[in-house]
Each structure stands twice: as C-alpha cells, then as structure tokens.
Motif scaffolding. Structure first.
Motif, PDB file in Angstrom:
ATOM      1  N   GLU A   1       0.807  -1.215   0.000  1.00 32.41           N
ATOM      2  CA  GLU A   1       0.000   0.000   0.000  1.00 32.41           C
ATOM      3  C   GLU A   1       0.844   1.270   0.000  1.00 32.41           C
ATOM      4  O   GLU A   1       0.305   2.380   0.013  1.00 32.41           O
ATOM      5  N   THR A   2       2.156   1.123   0.013  1.00 37.97           N
ATOM      6  CA  THR A   2       3.057   2.281   0.137  1.00 37.97           C
ATOM      7  C   THR A   2       3.835   2.486  -1.148  1.00 37.97           C
ATOM      8  O   THR A   2       4.330   1.518  -1.746  1.00 37.97           O
ATOM      9  N   ARG A   3       3.952   3.716  -1.558  1.00 38.51           N
ATOM     10  CA  ARG A   3       4.833   4.061  -2.678  1.00 38.51           C
ATOM     11  C   ARG A   3       6.264   4.119  -2.145  1.00 38.51           C
ATOM     12  O   ARG A   3       6.579   4.935  -1.274  1.00 38.51           O
ATOM     13  N   VAL A   4       7.134   3.222  -2.643  1.00 40.88           N
ATOM     14  CA  VAL A   4       8.541   3.176  -2.239  1.00 40.88           C
ATOM     15  C   VAL A   4       9.381   3.538  -3.449  1.00 40.88           C
ATOM     16  O   VAL A   4       9.230   2.945  -4.522  1.00 40.88           O
ATOM     17  N   VAL A   5      10.264   4.504  -3.293  1.00 39.52           N
ATOM     18  CA  VAL A   5      11.081   4.941  -4.419  1.00 39.52           C
ATOM     19  C   VAL A   5      12.481   5.260  -3.932  1.00 39.52           C
ATOM     20  O   VAL A   5      12.678   5.787  -2.837  1.00 39.52           O
ATOM     21  N   ALA A   6      13.449   4.880  -4.733  1.00 37.01           N
ATOM     22  CA  ALA A   6      14.850   5.277  -4.522  1.00 37.01           C
ATOM     23  C   ALA A   6      15.243   6.124  -5.721  1.00 37.01           C
ATOM     24  O   ALA A   6      15.264   5.628  -6.855  1.00 37.01           O
ATOM     25  N   ILE A   7      15.536   7.387  -5.480  1.00 34.28           N
ATOM     26  CA  ILE A   7      15.872   8.308  -6.573  1.00 34.28           C
ATOM     27  C   ILE A   7      17.381   8.501  -6.593  1.00 34.28           C
ATOM     28  O   ILE A   7      17.969   9.062  -5.670  1.00 34.28           O
ATOM     29  N   ASN A   8      18.006   8.005  -7.650  1.00 32.82           N
ATOM     30  CA  ASN A   8      19.439   8.195  -7.853  1.00 32.82           C
ATOM     31  C   ASN A   8      19.645   9.583  -8.455  1.00 32.82           C
ATOM     32  O   ASN A   8      19.634   9.754  -9.678  1.00 32.82           O
ATOM     33  N   TRP A   9      19.809  10.561  -7.590  1.00 32.94           N
ATOM     34  CA  TRP A   9      19.960  11.936  -8.060  1.00 32.94           C
ATOM     35  C   TRP A   9      21.325  12.135  -8.709  1.00 32.94           C
ATOM     36  O   TRP A   9      22.339  11.635  -8.213  1.00 32.94           O
ATOM     37  N   GLY A  10      21.332  12.864  -9.799  1.00 34.62           N
ATOM     38  CA  GLY A  10      22.583  13.423 -10.264  1.00 34.62           C
ATOM     39  C   GLY A  10      22.990  14.554  -9.337  1.00 34.62           C
ATOM     40  O   GLY A  10      22.238  14.928  -8.423  1.00 34.62           O
ATOM     41  N   PRO A  11      24.160  15.132  -9.528  1.00 34.33           N
ATOM     42  CA  PRO A  11      24.587  16.218  -8.632  1.00 34.33           C
ATOM     43  C   PRO A  11      23.681  17.430  -8.790  1.00 34.33           C
ATOM     44  O   PRO A  11      23.289  17.795  -9.888  1.00 34.33           O
ATOM     45  N   TRP A  12      23.347  18.043  -7.657  1.00 35.11           N
ATOM     46  CA  TRP A  12      22.538  19.263  -7.648  1.00 35.11           C
ATOM     47  C   TRP A  12      23.456  20.474  -7.577  1.00 35.11           C
ATOM     48  O   TRP A  12      24.624  20.375  -7.195  1.00 35.11           O
ATOM     49  N   ASP A  13      22.871  21.618  -7.887  1.00 41.37           N
ATOM     50  CA  ASP A  13      23.561  22.880  -7.654  1.00 41.37           C
ATOM     51  C   ASP A  13      23.444  23.306  -6.205  1.00 41.37           C
ATOM     52  O   ASP A  13      23.730  24.453  -5.864  1.00 41.37           O
ATOM     53  N   ALA A  14      22.991  22.406  -5.356  1.00 42.23           N
ATOM     54  CA  ALA A  14      22.911  22.645  -3.914  1.00 42.23           C
ATOM     55  C   ALA A  14      23.077  21.295  -3.247  1.00 42.23           C
ATOM     56  O   ALA A  14      23.099  20.261  -3.905  1.00 42.23           O
ATOM     57  N   GLY A  15      23.231  21.291  -1.928  1.00 44.97           N
ATOM     58  CA  GLY A  15      23.289  20.030  -1.213  1.00 44.97           C
ATOM     59  C   GLY A  15      24.702  19.565  -0.971  1.00 44.97           C
ATOM     60  O   GLY A  15      25.647  20.350  -0.876  1.00 44.97           O
ATOM     61  N   MET A  16      24.889  18.226  -0.895  1.00 44.76           N
ATOM     62  CA  MET A  16      26.136  17.652  -0.419  1.00 44.76           C
ATOM     63  C   MET A  16      27.230  17.605  -1.473  1.00 44.76           C
ATOM     64  O   MET A  16      28.403  17.494  -1.151  1.00 44.76           O
TER      65      MET A  16
END
Length: 864
Positions: free
Chosen positions: A483-498
């Motif tokens: 019943e739960t939406r489970v997602v793993a988003i492999n982000w590319g590098p952002w212009d902010a964050g780590m």
C-alpha cells in the motif's frame, strides 16, 4: 517532545571545535549559502529534467574468451559452491585459495600469505553475498554489511596496484535481476558491491570487474556460471541469471505522464512528514516544495537547532571576514587558533545559517516544524523518536531519508573507519525505518540515493556502496509494503546540497549536468503525486546514463558493444576526465585500408575516422544516440608507412550543450609523434530525428558520366569503396548519383557482427564525387580536409540503394570545393546529410587516378 535538545550559541560552537581531537581533518569549508529559494512557484515554472527507470534486459554472455592462470582468491561463500568451483578453476589453469575470514588483519595477512606462496593475484571472487542470513536486528544488519562490503574493501586495499590488471567477480543472490523483477533469498546489503565495483572500475580502468546475481540455481550451476563469467570479456558491469537466462540492466528514459489513472498522492495539510537530514541541502528544498499550511514536519539532524547568531558575526557575509572574526574570538578566549580549528568553526557557522534559513522558510509557509537532534545511527534514540510520533499522531504519512555523509578518498587513501561511517550514516537509519514504520498508514517513503553508486565515481566506493544498498532495500520494501509508494531516486549532482564543486566538476567532465534546484523540486513533487508503484529505482538528471549496453531493439542506445564492429576494446576513464581507447591500425586488423591507398601506402580515409569517432563516443557514452558529427578536421592523417600505426582516441564531454543534446569533443592522436590526426565534435541525443522530405535544387545542364570510368581512371579507391552504381549527371552546380550502402562484414572480417552508425562507405562517396567533379570541371583532383556536419535521420537500417545529390556552395574557390551532400531512400526521404564539406583541389593529385587498378564493380541495384 523528548529527545529534542536546546540550541547552541556561537561560543558553544567554538567550545565544541576546541574539544575535537588534535589533528582531526578539517571539513571542506562550504560557500556562503545562496539566497532563499523562490519557492514552489519557481519549481512549478521550471523545465522538466529527464527521468529514467532501471530495467532488467536479456544480455547473453558475449565476448572473447580469456586464458586464466595464476592465483585466484576466493573470499567467503558457501562450501557447496566452492567444492565445485575449485576444481573448475584448477582445470582452467588457476590456483584457487580460500579466505573465509573477514577480520581486517586476518584477511590482509591471508592475502599476503597466498601471494608469497603462489605469486601475484590474477582473480578475485567475492562470494560472501551468496549466503542467505537471517537479519532481525540492527546488529545483524551491521554484521552483514561489514562481512559483505567491508571485506571487499579490505581485500581491494590489500591488493593495491594489482587491481589494475585483476579480474574481479562479486556474487549476490538477490533473484537474478538484483531484486528488480525477481527476488532471491540473499542479503540486501550485498547489493552494495555493485556500487563499489562501479567506483573501483573508475580508479582501475584496465581491470575487469563485474557483479553477478543469482536466483534459484544449484550450487554447481552457480560455480559453472561464475567460471564462465571469469573466462569471458563482456561489457556488462552487472549481470544476473534467472534460471538459465542471463540479464543485464538498462537505463531507459521514461517521462512521467499524468493520467486519470495516476495515484495523485498530493501532500495534504494534515500530513505528518518525517525527514532525516531534512534541515539542509536538497531534502530541505524538497520539503519546501511539498509543504502545506498546517502540515507537521519532523526534521532529524545530528546537531541541535541553532540559536540566533552572535552579533559579532551575524552582519558578515564574506567568508574571509567571517574567518577573521572567528580568529579574533578564539584569540580573545585565550588561545592561538589553528587553521583547521577556524575552518571547522566557519563550516559549523555557515551550516547553522543554512538550517535557520530553511526552518524559517518552512515555518513561514505555515508548517508546524519540529527539529529533532538525534543520531539516526542510534537505533534506540531514532526508534524511540519514530514510536513517539505514532503515539502522538497515530500515523506517519511521508518519509524522506536524505541523511548521509561524504568522505571521498581514493581506495589507497580511505580508512576502514571512514568507510564504515559513510555506510552507517545511510544504512543504519534505513534499517530502523524498515522495522519501525507502519506501512498500513504510510503513503510514501523516498530514499535519496545517487548516480555515484549507479554508475560509479572516483573516490566514492563507500558512498556508492551505501546508495546501491538503499536501491536494493527499496525494491524489497516495495514488495513487502503493497500500500506504500517506495522509491529510490538516484539523483545526479545538484547545484545545492552535499555534492562539492569538485564532485560536480568530475561529473560535468563525463557529460553529467548538475540539476537546477527548481527543476529538481518539480520532478520530486510530480514523482510523488503521479508515478506508478512499479517505478522503484529511478535516475534523475541529465547525463549519459548508463555504463551498460542497451538491448539491440530498444531504440534508445547505440552502445551495445557487440553492435560497434570497429571497436576491439572498451573505453576507459583517463586523466582529466577524458575517455580513452587505444587501437593499432594494420591492413590485417582493418582490411578496408587495403582499398584506400595513395602512392602505395594505406591511408585511413576521413570517412573512416568519422565512423571510428562515432563508435568510440557511442561506447563511452552509452544510453544515447550518436546523431551528428560536427566540424571534423584533418590535421596529420593516419598513413601506414610500415606494417601498423598505433593511435589513441580521446574524448571529453562539453560542459555546455544545446538542450536535449550532449556534445563530446573527440580526437584521434598519434601518441608516438604527439600529433593530432583528426578532431571533431560528436553530438549525442536521446533519439534520432525522423527521416524527412527535403527538396534539392535540380541541376541545370546535367551530363552523365560513367561510374566505371570514374573508378578506373580518376579515382584511387579499391573495391570496398566502389559504391557508385551510376553518375546520372554532372554540371557546374554539382552532381547526382546512385549509390550502394555497405555492411561491416564487407569491410571487416567475415561474419563480424554489428552495424554502422554512419556507414563510412557512404560518407566517403561525396569526397569521391567531389574529386570527380574537380577533374571534370576544374581539371584538378580534390581530397577532403573538413566535414562541417554529418547527420543521420531515422532509426531503421539504411536501404541497400540510395540516391545522392551533391550541390556546391558559393564558397567554392579555385583551390577548394565546398559542398553539401544528401542521401535519399526510395521514398524520397532524407537519411544521411553532409553539410559544409570541403575538399582541397590540386593538379598534383591527378597522379592518384587509377591507382587502384581495374575497377571491381558490384552489380547495380535500381531504386524502386
């Protein structure tokens, strides 16, 4: 709420800095945080960024066989597998040695003893992932990733430089598709080896490293399949077996489309949202995108919510001014501050500013924000926090797991403590969430992972291992929580964050563009609202995804190794972010050169150089179509004065490209002479433009000319290049002809698989016809010096027969011929186009005519 601690002042920060152990490494000092985001309105108007899904695909084991010899280390694994594997390795010529210990010192000592007894290591088989352990507690979870990931780290570090020439297999038992379409009994944390090998492959590009997944095969079958994988050169970085069928993985662009059937999970004002790492970076940006007045946000961070900043520094923005202020404050407190001490204090001050700004924005949007100071690696503290939320509110609606640390180091410089710390920061809270959350009321959970794990990045073996493990956990939870939406988003590098500027720079050099903040916010909002449940493992952002071949019928990628017939090797990452490939030209390896001789010497034609560059770029940046070659220039050429000439192909992605395209600069160099031979720009797109109708101005006074006479008296091209069946007309404005396309098996060794990208034979015909035109109109021969642009249209194969229209440009002068050339199929559609091409005229080149001897003609085929 219990466990929430009070804020800290700047003086408290300075005291904390002083308490750090002497000699501790100072963290990188971030830049002053950018001004507050424009918010949801900017995200709503932002352009969409590409969205991709990871899918299994059939991928038969394909490649040349490898002779095995020398020492093979077998790390862990079931005894029942090793009883079959050892005799098989011995029969293949190797000396297998078991190492079952995972204790660091014992593991390294065992490797040293095996070397001393049997010589250099030639293969490493990491089989810890074939076990099927019961994982009930966080201690079990930690024991597993230490056994399955830290053991590979210690072994790789002990092997050091030997990795450069090593064959490495890491086996898992997650169902044959790494948990995507099928599920197996193996350990989820073992899936992190995929990320580790992806990164190690970047550091040791000459090695052969592959993760191999299994499902219900017998132990004997697993042993035989591992031997087959070890003995075969194959382009797949990860492969798996479902029964007897081998699978790889493909990254497929799949735009999100809202429909009446979309789940429409739009965040509501009464939602309870829990976020780890939620007061900084991209997690805070995404929370601001989702926030509704009245929504309760519980943000979990390692440190307390910061108090108002000390007036002595609050008005300062410039980092140097802030540094001076901190030095003065530390000195006034009675000490002589060290640079590392000041750096840490500055980093903490700027982080606190970012937290204050983010919390203020969320609260101003109407959210009820609670900031929890909690070490999410602590099962008791984090678990108690989750339990209290259920006690108070009865449910948790949405969870964002964004906590993580980056401590990038190359393998040789990485410590085990740092490696485990990076793993624990992501994986321990993920385990706690998987055990404490109540899926019956949980609407969605998002794990924020990274392309660093999915495709590899130098110095990020630990971060990649953690992220790939989260990808595997997401698939497991998706099955367990229907019943739960489970997602793993492999982000590319952002212009902010780590992602640091160094990391983002390294990605740009590989054609990966940082994600604009507003566009990333929009993608996540739409992903949460409209995406189907079965889209679990995603890649977000523009880049040349991925490093694995795509299926031959997918229509999305040229980079299937078996379909690039010129290439004999795999591109590798070299210094400065360049992709490299070495090749030695000889008539034996490249028989088409025998039909392109000038004054008796075999010469690589410019059309051949163009196809080499195209195939090299397709292999180095798989996942996209090579659509165009621009500004191909000849510098020194490639001439076989002797038996062979060695060259190096070198490519680097441009940091700026036009929308929906990636430009790659490619060179062919002669390393012995340190000279460029050819240079061009390759343009990659997600799909080829459709074949189209194009009107070409007819010739005014065309006169036919015999194609046979052209090849026997004017041209020097041998049989493989004799593709013109008729020259229907020539006049001062150009030339019309009928032409045959070619197949790789006609140019290369018989039976060579694959297909051309541009067909070098066809591309060579316009320069041939420019030479014929020059002889007939100017009494001079012409050789190509530049192709302005060569484009292909339509994804379907070229027909055998085509019509060529060559038209001169006004720029043509006495010393050159500048022309456009167009190839049309029988339906009159444009399939191949050469624009702004130049050939240099010279009467001295007339000597080349007829050098190939009598023309060898193929039977003409007539267009229908």
């Amino acid at each position: 709420m219990e466990g929430f601690t009070r804020s800290r002042t700047l003086s408290a920060i300075l005291n904390e800095v002083r308490a750090l152990a002497p000699g501790a490494a100072a963290p990188a000092v971030p830049a002053v945080p950018p001004p507050p985001s424009a918010g949801a309105e900017a995200a709503q108007a932002a352009p969409r960024i590409p969205r991709y899904v990871l899918k299994p695909q059939p991928a038969a084991l394909h490649g040349s066989s490898v002779s095995l010899s020398g020492l093979a280390l077998v790390l862990g694994g079931p005894d029942t597998v090793k009883r079959v594997l050892h005799p098989a390795l011995t029969a293949a010529g190797m000396t297998p040695v078991d190492i079952d210990s995972t204790a660091p010192d014992a593991l390294r000592l065992a490797i040293a003893q095996a070397r001393a007894a049997h010589g250099p290591v030639r293969a490493l088989l990491h089989l810890h992932g074939l076990h099927s352990p019961a994982v009930e507690t966080l201690d079990d979870w930690r024991d597993q990733y230490r056994r399955e990931l830290l053991s590979l780290f210690h072994a790789a570090q002990a092997l050091g430089g030997e990795l450069a020439q090593l064959r490495v297999l890491a086996a898992t038992r997650l169902g044959g598709t790494f948990g995507r379409d099928t599920i197996g009994p193996g350990s989820i944390t073992a899936g992190g080896v995929v990320g580790m090998l992806n990164c190690l492959r970047q550091e040791f590009p000459e090695s052969a490293m592959r993760a191999v997944d299994f499902d219900s095969q017998t132990d004997a079958q697993i042993a035989q399949l591992l031997l087959a994988e070890l003995q075969t050169e194959d382009a797949q970085p990860e492969a798996g077996y479902v029964g007897a069928e081998r699978h790889g993985a493909v990254t497929v662009e799949q735009p999100l489309v809202e429909s009446p059937f979309s789940p429409n999970r739009v965040p509501q004002a009464d939602w309870i949202v829990l976020a780890t790492g939620g007061a900084r970076g991209i997690t805070a940006e995404l929370l601001e995108e989702l926030v509704q007045p009245g929504m309760r946000l519980v943000l979990v961070g390692r440190s307390a919510e910061p108090a108002a900043e000390d007036p002595a520094s609050a008005a300062l923005e410039d980092p140097q001014q802030l540094r001076k202020a901190l030095i003065a404050m530390l000195a006034a407190a009675g000490g002589k501050p060290k640079p590392a001490e000041v750096d840490r204090a500055l980093a903490r001050l700027l982080a606190d500013r970012e937290i204050r700004a983010n919390l203020a924005r969320l609260r101003s949007a109407g959210a009820e924000v609670e900031y929890a100071a909690c070490d999410v690696r602590d099962e008791c503290a984090f678990g108690a926090l989750i339990d209290r939320l259920y006690e108070r509110h009865g449910r948790i609606d949405l969870v964002l797991h964004g906590a993580g640390v980056i401590e990038d180091r190359l393998l040789a410089d990485k410590t085990a403590e740092s490696f485990e710390r990076v793993l624990a920061t992501k994986l321990d809270p993920a385990f706690v969430l998987s055990r404490r959350l109540r899926p019956e009321s949980l609407k969605a959970i998002a794990f924020f992972t990274s392309v660093a794990g999915r495709y590899g990045n130098r110095g990020q073996t630990d971060y990649a291992a953690a992220n790939e493990t989260l990808n595997r956990l997401a698939w497991d939870l998706q099955r367990r929580w229907p019943e739960t939406r489970v997602v793993a988003i492999n982000w590319g590098p952002w212009d902010a964050g780590m992602a640091s500027e160094g990391v983002k720079r390294a990605f740009r050099e590989r054609g990966i563009e940082p994600i604009p903040v507003a566009a990333g916010r929009r993608l996540f909002r739409e992903e949460l609202a409209f995406a189907p449940r079965h889209d679990v493992e995603l890649v977000a952002g523009r880049g040349p995804w991925g490093q694995q071949p795509a299926p031959a019928d997918a229509g999305t990628a040229d980079a299937v190794a078996a379909e690039l017939p010129l290439l004999r090797g795999t591109p590798r990452l070299g210094p400065g972010g360049h992709m490299l490939l070495d090749h030695t030209f000889s008539v034996a390896s490249d028989p088409y050169l025998d039909d392109h001789r000038m004054d008796g010497k075999a010469v690589l034609p410019a059309a051949g150089a163009l196809e080499w560059m195209a195939q090299f770029a397709a292999a180095a940046w798989p996942g996209a179509q090579v659509a165009e070659i621009r500004d191909l220039r000849l510098f020194n050429g490639i001439v076989l004065d002797g038996d062979e000439v060695s060259v190096q192909l070198r490519a680097r992605a441009a940091t700026h490209s036009e929308p929906d395209a990636q430009s790659v600069s490619v060179e062919i160099l002669n390393p012995a002479r340190k000279l460029p031979c050819y240079r061009a720009t390759v343009v990659l797109r997600q799909r080829l433009p459709d074949a189209q109708l194009l009107a070409v101005t007819p010739l005014d006074t065309p006169q036919p000319f015999s194609a046979e006479e052209a090849y026997s008296t004017l041209l020097f091209h041998g049989p493989r290049f004799q593709l013109v069946t008729s020259i229907d007309g020539v006049d001062a404005a150009g030339l019309d002809a009928r032409v045959l396309s070619t197949m790789p098996a006609e140019w290369l060794a018989a039976g060579r698989p694959g297909s051309w990208l541009f067909d070098p034979g066809l591309v060579d015909v316009p320069p041939q016809m420019a030479l014929v035109w020059g002889r007939l109109q100017r009494q001079m021969s012409a050789l190509p010096s530049r192709f302005g642009s060569v484009r292909r249209y339509g994804a379907e194969p070229l027909p055998r027969s085509l019509r060529l229209a060559l038209r001169l440009r006004p720029a043509s002068q006495d010393a050159s011929v500048v022309y456009d050339a167009f190839y049309f199929d029988q339906a009159g559609r444009l399939r191949l186009e050469l624009r702004d091409c130049e050939s240099t005229l010279s009467a001295a080149l007339n000597r080349l005519g007829g050098q190939a001897g009598p023309a060898v003609r193929r039977a003409p085929e007539v267009l229908t």
